[in-house]
Design a protein around this motif. Structure first.
Motif, PDB file in Angstrom:
ATOM      1  N   ASP A 212       0.684  -1.268   0.106  1.00 53.04           N
ATOM      2  CA  ASP A 212      -0.180   0.435  -0.124  1.00 53.04           C
ATOM      3  C   ASP A 212       0.813   1.386  -0.425  1.00 53.04           C
ATOM      4  OD1 ASP A 212      -2.238  -1.640   0.314  1.00 53.04           O
ATOM      5  OD2 ASP A 212      -3.069  -1.417   2.223  1.00 53.04           O
ATOM      6  N   THR A 213      -0.025   2.201  -0.082  1.00 51.58           N
ATOM      7  CA  THR A 213       0.798   3.551  -0.634  1.00 51.58           C
ATOM      8  C   THR A 213      -0.172   4.878   0.232  1.00 51.58           C
ATOM      9  OG1 THR A 213       2.270   3.007  -1.997  1.00 51.58           O
ATOM     10  CG2 THR A 213       1.792   5.381  -1.871  1.00 51.58           C
ATOM     11  N   GLU A 214      -0.042   5.293   0.893  1.00 52.26           N
ATOM     12  CA  GLU A 214      -0.845   5.779   1.380  1.00 52.26           C
ATOM     13  C   GLU A 214      -0.294   7.695   1.720  1.00 52.26           C
ATOM     14  OE1 GLU A 214      -3.630   5.134   4.557  1.00 52.26           O
ATOM     15  OE2 GLU A 214      -2.637   6.511   6.015  1.00 52.26           O
ATOM     16  N   ILE A 215      -0.592   8.340   1.386  1.00 51.45           N
ATOM     17  CA  ILE A 215      -0.651  10.295   1.145  1.00 51.45           C
ATOM     18  C   ILE A 215      -1.556  11.243   1.846  1.00 51.45           C
ATOM     19  CG2 ILE A 215       0.670  11.908   0.181  1.00 51.45           C
ATOM     20  CD1 ILE A 215       2.062   9.251  -0.116  1.00 51.45           C
ATOM     21  N   ASN A 216      -1.118  11.326   3.345  1.00 52.07           N
ATOM     22  CA  ASN A 216      -2.054  12.331   3.823  1.00 52.07           C
ATOM     23  C   ASN A 216      -1.679  13.588   3.806  1.00 52.07           C
ATOM     24  OD1 ASN A 216      -4.020  10.250   5.791  1.00 52.07           O
ATOM     25  ND2 ASN A 216      -2.073   9.475   5.819  1.00 52.07           N
ATOM     26  N   ALA A 217      -1.798  14.738   3.119  1.00 52.36           N
ATOM     27  CA  ALA A 217      -1.167  16.117   3.367  1.00 52.36           C
ATOM     28  C   ALA A 217      -2.349  16.609   2.402  1.00 52.36           C
ATOM     29  CB  ALA A 217       0.308  15.610   1.969  1.00 52.36           C
ATOM     30  N   ASP A 218      -2.132  17.615   2.653  1.00 50.21           N
ATOM     31  CA  ASP A 218      -3.118  19.130   2.336  1.00 50.21           C
ATOM     32  C   ASP A 218      -2.956  19.138   0.639  1.00 50.21           C
ATOM     33  OD1 ASP A 218      -3.168  20.561   5.075  1.00 50.21           O
ATOM     34  OD2 ASP A 218      -2.000  21.170   4.886  1.00 50.21           O
ATOM     35  N   ARG A 219      -1.227  19.196   0.257  1.00 48.97           N
ATOM     36  CA  ARG A 219      -1.642  18.944  -1.318  1.00 48.97           C
ATOM     37  C   ARG A 219      -0.853  18.476  -1.756  1.00 48.97           C
ATOM     38  NH1 ARG A 219      -0.449  23.657   1.445  1.00 48.97           N
ATOM     39  NH2 ARG A 219       1.529  23.359   1.370  1.00 48.97           N
ATOM     40  N   VAL A 220      -0.965  17.683  -3.098  1.00 52.55           N
ATOM     41  CA  VAL A 220      -0.116  16.337  -3.447  1.00 52.55           C
ATOM     42  C   VAL A 220       0.454  17.091  -4.814  1.00 52.55           C
ATOM     43  CG1 VAL A 220      -0.074  14.279  -4.798  1.00 52.55           C
ATOM     44  CG2 VAL A 220      -1.579  14.968  -2.729  1.00 52.55           C
ATOM     45  N   ALA A 221       1.871  17.131  -5.467  1.00 54.42           N
ATOM     46  CA  ALA A 221       2.754  17.260  -6.430  1.00 54.42           C
ATOM     47  C   ALA A 221       3.346  16.924  -7.258  1.00 54.42           C
ATOM     48  CB  ALA A 221       3.922  18.877  -6.602  1.00 54.42           C
ATOM     49  N   LEU A 240      -5.375  10.829   0.301  1.00 53.15           N
ATOM     50  CA  LEU A 240      -6.175  11.758   1.459  1.00 53.15           C
ATOM     51  C   LEU A 240      -5.364  13.151   1.916  1.00 53.15           C
ATOM     52  CD1 LEU A 240      -5.993   8.226   3.691  1.00 53.15           C
ATOM     53  CD2 LEU A 240      -7.339   8.565   1.908  1.00 53.15           C
ATOM     54  N   PRO A 241      -6.373  14.137   1.757  1.00 51.64           N
ATOM     55  CA  PRO A 241      -6.807  15.213   2.357  1.00 51.64           C
ATOM     56  C   PRO A 241      -5.993  15.249   3.876  1.00 51.64           C
ATOM     57  CG  PRO A 241      -7.842  15.657   0.513  1.00 51.64           C
ATOM     58  CD  PRO A 241      -7.914  14.289   0.964  1.00 51.64           C
ATOM     59  N   ASN A 242      -5.699  16.060   4.841  1.00 51.21           N
ATOM     60  CA  ASN A 242      -5.302  16.120   6.335  1.00 51.21           C
ATOM     61  C   ASN A 242      -6.515  16.645   6.751  1.00 51.21           C
ATOM     62  OD1 ASN A 242      -3.062  15.040   6.208  1.00 51.21           O
ATOM     63  ND2 ASN A 242      -2.215  17.252   6.120  1.00 51.21           N
ATOM     64  N   ASP A 243      -7.738  17.178   6.281  1.00 44.58           N
ATOM     65  CA  ASP A 243      -8.597  18.307   6.225  1.00 44.58           C
ATOM     66  C   ASP A 243      -9.964  17.752   5.746  1.00 44.58           C
ATOM     67  OD1 ASP A 243     -10.772  20.051   7.101  1.00 44.58           O
ATOM     68  OD2 ASP A 243      -9.545  21.909   7.011  1.00 44.58           O
ATOM     69  N   SER A 244     -10.686  16.811   6.761  1.00 42.21           N
ATOM     70  CA  SER A 244     -11.646  16.220   6.353  1.00 42.21           C
ATOM     71  C   SER A 244     -12.604  16.947   5.069  1.00 42.21           C
ATOM     72  CB  SER A 244     -12.818  15.101   6.866  1.00 42.21           C
ATOM     73  OG  SER A 244     -13.122  16.248   8.546  1.00 42.21           O
ATOM     74  N   SER A 245     -13.232  18.601   5.417  1.00 41.51           N
ATOM     75  CA  SER A 245     -13.584  19.291   4.624  1.00 41.51           C
ATOM     76  C   SER A 245     -13.849  20.061   4.134  1.00 41.51           C
ATOM     77  CB  SER A 245     -14.490  20.436   5.572  1.00 41.51           C
ATOM     78  OG  SER A 245     -12.871  21.223   6.633  1.00 41.51           O
ATOM     79  N   VAL A 246     -12.130  19.842   3.035  1.00 36.68           N
ATOM     80  CA  VAL A 246     -11.865  20.948   1.976  1.00 36.68           C
ATOM     81  C   VAL A 246     -12.261  19.955   0.622  1.00 36.68           C
ATOM     82  CG1 VAL A 246      -9.271  21.534   3.459  1.00 36.68           C
ATOM     83  CG2 VAL A 246      -9.305  19.714   2.428  1.00 36.68           C
ATOM     84  N   SER A 247     -12.150  20.850  -0.189  1.00 36.06           N
ATOM     85  CA  SER A 247     -12.237  20.005  -1.439  1.00 36.06           C
ATOM     86  C   SER A 247     -11.194  19.953  -1.936  1.00 36.06           C
ATOM     87  CB  SER A 247     -12.764  21.394  -2.483  1.00 36.06           C
ATOM     88  OG  SER A 247     -13.943  22.459  -2.298  1.00 36.06           O
TER      89      SER A 247
END
Length: 321
Positions: A212-221, A240-247
């Protein structure tokens, strides 16, 4: 010595070299083993000039806690022509190790720690908000966790496991950025990749991960060749965004403004073979905006709403939930 030990010319030849000073140690040497301590305010600076490409200089001992390089209030800088075993290095300041060949890191403590060379990692690294930086390529000798507690984590080169072994890598960034300048698993795949609480996750090459690869971040590049982010053993990819409410924006939607986004080029980097691609936290309230997003594997989108925007590119999604 009650003052400082300073060598500015020639080199000290020895099998074992021991130095103790109050205000600093500067050595030019071809020794096989070095142990040095500064008890007051001062730095340790060592230049190893051995020309033998197979030579390793040992900094301290793997088993003796009193054998190593230590400063009470100062930096430690070691510049090595060839290879170095950094068994025990502890500075109340910065640690800088530069090598022309391999660097084996065992018990190395500093704020920050900066290493240049092909880095062999056998120990976890933790800082209290300071940067963790490796200038060069990395090879894992076991499962490794890098924890910065808010500092950035930077690997300028590639990351590989050891041939015949199953080793994975975990980043605990605490809001700091995680940057990998080269490919992951290009020579030997990692068993897993786990990124936790990154501000921005930046990958400058492809990735080959067994499971598995799991990325928890605000932004991905991600900048990598098409189809080069893959699993070799049918693992999942979780973005997966860190914030559960972001777009979340997928596929370069018109007027898209979400910080957490994957454009068309980044989506094209995802290869075939994942057992599941999951985007968005489970139970989250994300708004997902999708245009021209193409996936090769089963897909799970999590959020309060999913907006499929008109596109000239056909959707190619095996599964959607």
């Amino acid at each position: 010595a009650s003052g400082a030990i300073t060598q500015t010319a020639g080199n000290t030849k020895a099998s074992d070299l021991l130095a103790l000073a109050e205000n600093g140690v500067t050595l030019l040497t071809t020794a096989d083993h070095i142990s040095a301590r500064v008890t007051g305010s001062g730095d340790i600076q060592i230049a190893d000039t051995n020309v033998d490409r197979a030579h390793f200089v040992d900094l301290g001992s793997k088993t003796d806690v009193n054998d190593g390089l230590f400063t009470a209030d100062g930096d430690i800088t070691v510049i090595v022509n060839q290879n170095v075993n950094a068994y025990r290095v502890a500075a109340n300041g910065a640690v800088t190790i530069e090598a022309g060949g391999d660097v084996y890191l065992d018990n190395v403590v500093g704020a920050p720690v900066s290493v240049t060379g092909t880095i062999l990692i056998d120990e976890d690294r933790t800082t209290s908000g300071q940067e963790i930086r490796f200038d060069g390529n990395i090879r894992l000798l076991r499962d490794i966790t890098l924890t910065s507690n808010g500092g950035n984590i930077i690997i300028t080169g590639r990351v590989n496991s050891t041939a015949g072994e199953d080793f994975g890598l975990t980043f605990n960034a605490g809001g700091g950025n995680v940057t990998i300048g080269g490919a992951i698993g290009e020579v030997t795949p990692l068993e897993f990749l786990q990124v936790n609480d990154a501000g921005e996750f930046v990958l400058g090459g492809g990735a080959r991960i067994e499971n598995d690869t799991e990325i928890n971040a605000d932004r991905v590049a991600i900048t990598a060749p098409q189809g080069s982010v893959v699993t070799t053993g049918g693992g999942q990819l979780r973005l997966l965004p860190n914030d559960s409410s972001v777009s979340i924006d997928l596929g370069s939607p018109a007027n898209g403004s979400a910080a957490f986004s994957l454009d068309d080029a980044e989506l094209a980097m995802l290869g075939d073979g994942f057992s599941l691609i999951r985007i968005g936290q489970t139970g989250a309230t994300h708004e997902l905006n999708i245009e021209s997003a193409r996936f090769l594997d089963d897909l799970e989108l999590n959020g309060a709403s999913v907006n499929l925007l008109a596109s000239s590119v056909a959707q190619a999604v095996n599964g959607l939930s």
